[in-house]
Design a protein around this motif. Structure first.
Motif, PDB file in Angstrom:
ATOM      1  N   UNK A 172       0.996  -1.320   0.045  1.00 14.87           N
ATOM      2  CA  UNK A 172      -0.071  -0.019   0.021  1.00 14.87           C
ATOM      3  C   UNK A 172       0.980   0.965   0.226  1.00 14.87           C
ATOM      4  N   UNK A 173       1.902   1.291   0.425  1.00 14.23           N
ATOM      5  CA  UNK A 173       2.776   2.573   0.907  1.00 14.23           C
ATOM      6  C   UNK A 173       3.295   2.389  -0.561  1.00 14.23           C
ATOM      7  N   UNK A 174       3.730   1.273  -1.218  1.00 14.74           N
ATOM      8  CA  UNK A 174       4.269   1.733  -2.700  1.00 14.74           C
ATOM      9  C   UNK A 174       3.835   1.944  -3.215  1.00 14.74           C
ATOM     10  N   UNK A 175       1.703   2.195  -3.480  1.00 12.44           N
ATOM     11  CA  UNK A 175       1.370   2.143  -4.439  1.00 12.44           C
ATOM     12  C   UNK A 175       1.218   4.218  -4.242  1.00 12.44           C
ATOM     13  N   UNK A 176       0.822   4.356  -2.948  1.00 14.07           N
ATOM     14  CA  UNK A 176       0.696   5.626  -2.480  1.00 14.07           C
ATOM     15  C   UNK A 176       2.035   6.234  -3.285  1.00 14.07           C
ATOM     16  N   UNK A 182       4.739  13.173   2.656  1.00 14.55           N
ATOM     17  CA  UNK A 182       3.937  12.675   3.300  1.00 14.55           C
ATOM     18  C   UNK A 182       4.901  11.490   4.070  1.00 14.55           C
ATOM     19  N   UNK A 183       4.654  11.718   5.658  1.00 13.51           N
ATOM     20  CA  UNK A 183       5.711  10.586   6.302  1.00 13.51           C
ATOM     21  C   UNK A 183       4.626   9.382   6.844  1.00 13.51           C
ATOM     22  N   UNK A 192       3.329   3.354  15.988  1.00 14.01           N
ATOM     23  CA  UNK A 192       1.795   4.335  16.221  1.00 14.01           C
ATOM     24  C   UNK A 192       2.742   4.603  17.766  1.00 14.01           C
ATOM     25  N   UNK A 193       3.614   4.403  17.843  1.00 13.98           N
ATOM     26  CA  UNK A 193       3.996   5.935  19.179  1.00 13.98           C
ATOM     27  C   UNK A 193       3.885   7.470  18.968  1.00 13.98           C
ATOM     28  N   UNK A 194       4.156   7.382  17.777  1.00 11.45           N
ATOM     29  CA  UNK A 194       4.009   9.228  16.712  1.00 11.45           C
ATOM     30  C   UNK A 194       2.432   9.307  16.703  1.00 11.45           C
ATOM     31  N   UNK A 195       1.667   8.536  16.088  1.00  8.46           N
ATOM     32  CA  UNK A 195       0.265   8.258  16.232  1.00  8.46           C
ATOM     33  C   UNK A 195      -0.316   8.585  17.274  1.00  8.46           C
ATOM     34  N   UNK A 196       0.304   7.518  18.850  1.00  7.35           N
ATOM     35  CA  UNK A 196      -0.456   8.361  19.983  1.00  7.35           C
ATOM     36  C   UNK A 196       0.037   9.578  20.689  1.00  7.35           C
ATOM     37  N   UNK A 255       0.586  15.993   6.553  1.00  2.00           N
ATOM     38  CA  UNK A 255       1.495  14.832   5.480  1.00  2.00           C
ATOM     39  C   UNK A 255       1.774  13.809   6.263  1.00  2.00           C
ATOM     40  N   UNK A 256       0.767  13.411   7.809  1.00  2.00           N
ATOM     41  CA  UNK A 256       0.870  12.585   7.850  1.00  2.00           C
ATOM     42  C   UNK A 256      -0.249  11.272   7.765  1.00  2.00           C
ATOM     43  N   UNK A 257       0.475  10.080   7.815  1.00  2.00           N
ATOM     44  CA  UNK A 257       0.156   8.606   6.935  1.00  2.00           C
ATOM     45  C   UNK A 257       0.175   7.377   8.305  1.00  2.00           C
ATOM     46  N   UNK A 258      -0.597   7.229   9.453  1.00  2.00           N
ATOM     47  CA  UNK A 258      -0.868   6.048  10.197  1.00  2.00           C
ATOM     48  C   UNK A 258      -0.449   4.718   8.849  1.00  2.00           C
TER      49      UNK A 258
END
Length: 723
Positions: free
Chosen positions: A94-98, A111-112, A116-120, A185-188
């Motif tokens: 999925x990351x490769x497609x995006x 986009x970065x 899980x820790x960043x998301x929290x 520009x953040x993606x979990x």
């Protein structure tokens, strides 16, 4: 390489799956039946037979390790680079497609991806900006909610406000989270899958390109796919009838994290012309082990059905040991491992499998005492777990107010409104005054520099620690631990944690058991200036630091049954098969959950290659409670002619009739003057039952369960009489 070299090593069912004409296909692959071999040989055959070019093949699996293994095996088989094949995890692909289609995916080129820790951390920033108290709205609970929504393909805008306060608040936070991520520009991880699905769904040109490119799509561990993963696969293959999936409905054990066993049944409905091929020949386990696994899983309803078999013979019987308690269980297991090693076996070929992480403590303790290296696979050792370290930090601060590391760890756990600025003020003052954080906190309160709110919060924390110390001054060690866990708010704090809340609470309750056991096992010494709490904290620190093996060291493997999936070991101990533990108490009244527990048992049994031991205990101290559990219903489902009970030499009444196993005891001989299960009389404590023995000669000691509780006694001084 010619085609025959690819298909010659395969059995008939594998060859049929590998060489089948293109079209939708479900390979129902039993445990140890060679599913990865089939996937690899299928792709290799398509390339060598000229059916498809390498760049037109896509293979999806669940872990980076599995993807690397698949790529490596294809390269070895074909003696060529597999660079042009798309092989990877769902998230990786999925990351490769995006990355290739940032414009169509409405993402910035830079986009970065957040872990899980960043998301929290982002969620915590949003809670502050919206004015929500994290004590009432835990960030981890919100994280779980957002990811669960994305796994189902649900955006915030898709959720209606139904007037419920909880749902309305979650919706508001989810919406603010989406807006912040879009701006930044953040993606979990969950967003990777959802955004990749939307990319294909909303851009017909992009979808057409990949449908044309990927002439054949292969999926490993199909039973573990969730809703958005299945939807993504359907978009890619809906009209092409080119989806090749390998899975096993009997090994679907991740429903709690969103996996949908229903996807196997949906596949058949969505692909009317599909083929089903069953891989039933097992290359891992003996006949007795497979007979037990087949019989147990047959009790589940709605299965597609298969019967594992092997050409390797019946093998050794499954050995059942009925322990007196959890300590006897651990002692038995480690002694059997010691015998295995003495006979030339490798420790790394041995696994101890348990249902709950909290069970690991007894085995870790016994392995340490035996000087036997071990590794907790896919998790932390008991005393290294965050919730345990936090509870111990409270105890350390009670014992020593000037323990700065413990002060830092617990001052805001649970959250009590002491902000980062107040903490910085305390640290700066401590450095300036060359004093401890505790003393600096008192000085800061006396200075009047803090706001009223911050001062109240800090003062409340200091009073809490003092009160915990005062309230437990005359308590036993395990009562101290129990009071700290409950009165500090830790137990309630972890109950609200959506990330393994039940497991963390169970671990805290097991810490109470650890303290209770330490009370009976800890012999007096000459260091009278050390309290029992001091000795227990030292014991925990030492257990935390030693015996965890290096990555490549020959060591015993400890793991939960969920972590064991996909692995195999020559010698397996499946421990704690008791009602309420395995199957879990939460599952006994829920048919769907009970059937997943049974699939988990099936997975555990089929990890064993040569020898399987199963244990349960007649009494167990777990989660801070003593119980006298019934044997697991799964034991009754094992064929009697495949299992043999292992007994101590002393004849002790055991509930064998409840489990309907063959009464052919294998006798253990041990060099102790007393045996577990024997009744003895002590002049002071009365009549009791031997639980376990340790040491030899003058150093031999026994643990005895007396009416007032268990005690350790040195035989040289105890003057015991056999009853």
């Amino acid at each position: 390489m010619d085609v025959t070299a690819i298909i010659d090593p395969l059995n008939d069912a594998q060859r049929l799956a590998v060489t089948a004409d293109s079209g939708a296909m479900l390979v129902l692959a039993g445990a140890g039946s060679g599913k990865t071999r089939v996937l690899v040989h299928r792709m290799a055959w398509q390339i060598v037979a000229g059916r498809h070019a390498p760049h037109s093949l896509l293979a999806v699996t669940f872990t980076n390790k599995a993807a690397r293994e698949m790529r490596s095996r294809i390269e070895t088989l074909l003696d060529m680079s597999a660079h042009s094949l798309w092989i990877g995890t769902f998230h990786g692909l999925a990351h490769r497609l995006l990355r290739r289609h940032t414009t169509e995916a409405r993402l910035p080129d830079s986009f970065q991806v957040m872990d899980s820790a960043d998301q929290l951390r982002v969620i915590k920033r949003i809670l502050v900006s919206l004015g929500y108290d994290e004590a009432k709205w835990p960030a981890k609970q919100i994280q779980w909610h957002i990811n669960a929504q994305k796994d189902e393909g649900i955006r915030a805008r898709h959720t209606a406000d139904v007037g419920d306060v909880y749902q309305r608040t979650m919706l508001q936070i989810y919406l603010a989270y989406e807006q912040l991520c879009d701006r930044s520009g953040l993606v979990d991880f969950a967003e990777l899958l959802l955004r990749a699905h939307e990319l294909l769904r909303d851009n017909p040109g992009v979808l057409a390109h990949y449908r044309q490119r990927f002439q054949h799509v292969h999926v490993d561990e199909f039973q573990d796919t969730n809703s958005i993963q299945y939807a993504w696969l359907r978009l890619l293959t809906q009209d092409a009838n080119n989806l090749f999936v390998v899975g096993d409905d009997d090994q679907s054990i991740y429903g709690w994290r969103g996996a949908k066993i229903e996807n196997i049944y949906r596949f058949q409905k969505d692909n009317p012309g599909h083929q089903v091929i069953k891989l039933e020949q097992n290359y891992r386990s003996t006949g007795n082990i497979l007979a037990a696994a087949n019989k147990i899983i047959a009790n589940n309803s709605g299965r597609m059905g298969k019967e594992l078999w092997t050409e390797s013979g019946t093998g050794e019987p499954i050995l059942l040991y009925v322990a007196f308690n959890e300590q006897d269980e651990a002692y038995f297991v480690v002694e059997r491992i010691r015998a295995w090693v003495n006979d030339g076996g490798m420790r790394s070929d041995v696994a101890i499998l348990y249902r709950s992480n909290a069970q690991s403590r007894q085995f870790e303790e016994r392995l340490m005492q035996a000087g036997m290296p071990y590794r907790v696979y896919g998790g932390l050792r008991f005393f290294d777990r965050a919730e345990i370290k936090t509870a111990l930090a409270y105890l350390r601060l009670m014992a020593n107010r000037h323990d700065d590391a413990s002060f830092e760890r617990v001052i805001n756990t649970p959250t009590r409104g002491i902000g980062a600025k107040s903490l910085d003020d305390i640290r700066n003052l401590a450095r300036g005054q060359t004093t401890s954080l505790w003393s600096a906190a008192i000085l800061l309160l006396q200075s009047g520099q803090l706001s009223a709110r911050a001062a109240n919060a800090l003062n409340g924390f200091l009073l809490l620690i003092k009160k915990l110390g005062d309230d437990t001054a005359d308590s036993t060690l395990h009562e101290k631990v129990k009071t700290v866990i409950e009165s500090s708010g830790l137990k309630d704090f972890y109950k609200k944690d959506k990330d393994k809340a039940e497991e963390k609470v169970e671990n805290l309750e097991e810490l109470v058991n650890a303290a209770r056991h330490f009370e009976t096992a800890n012999l007096p010494d000459d260091e009278d200036n050390f309290t029992e709490l001091d000795r227990f904290l030292s014991h925990a620190a030492l257990e935390s630091g030693d015996m965890q093996a290096e990555e490549f060291e020959d060591c015993v493997q400890l793991m939960t049954l969920h972590s064991a999936k996909g692995l195999e070991f020559k010698l397996v101990f499946l421990v704690g098969l008791e009602e309420g533990l395995f199957p879990s108490q939460q599952s006994v009244d829920d048919i769907a959950r009970l059937e997943e527990e049974r699939r988990l048992c099936y997975v555990g049994i089929t990890r064993a290659m040569r020898q399987l031991y199963i244990t349960y205990s007649e009494s167990r101290q777990l989660y801070g409670r003593e119980s006298y559990p019934r044997p697991s219903r799964f034991l009754r489902e094992i064929p009697a002619d495949t299992i043999q009970e292992v007994r101590q030499r002393a004849q002790v009444q055991r509930p064998v009739a409840h489990i309907n196993v063959a009464a052919k005891p294998a006798v253990l001989t041990e060099g102790h003057s007393f045996k577990a299960g024997e009744k003895v009389k002590h002049e002071k404590f009365g009549i009791g039952t031997i639980l376990q023995t340790e040491g030899e000669g003058a150093k031999e000691r026994v643990q005895i369960k007396f009416p007032e509780g268990p005690k350790w006694l040195m035989l040289a001084f105890a003057k015991l009489e056999k009853v």
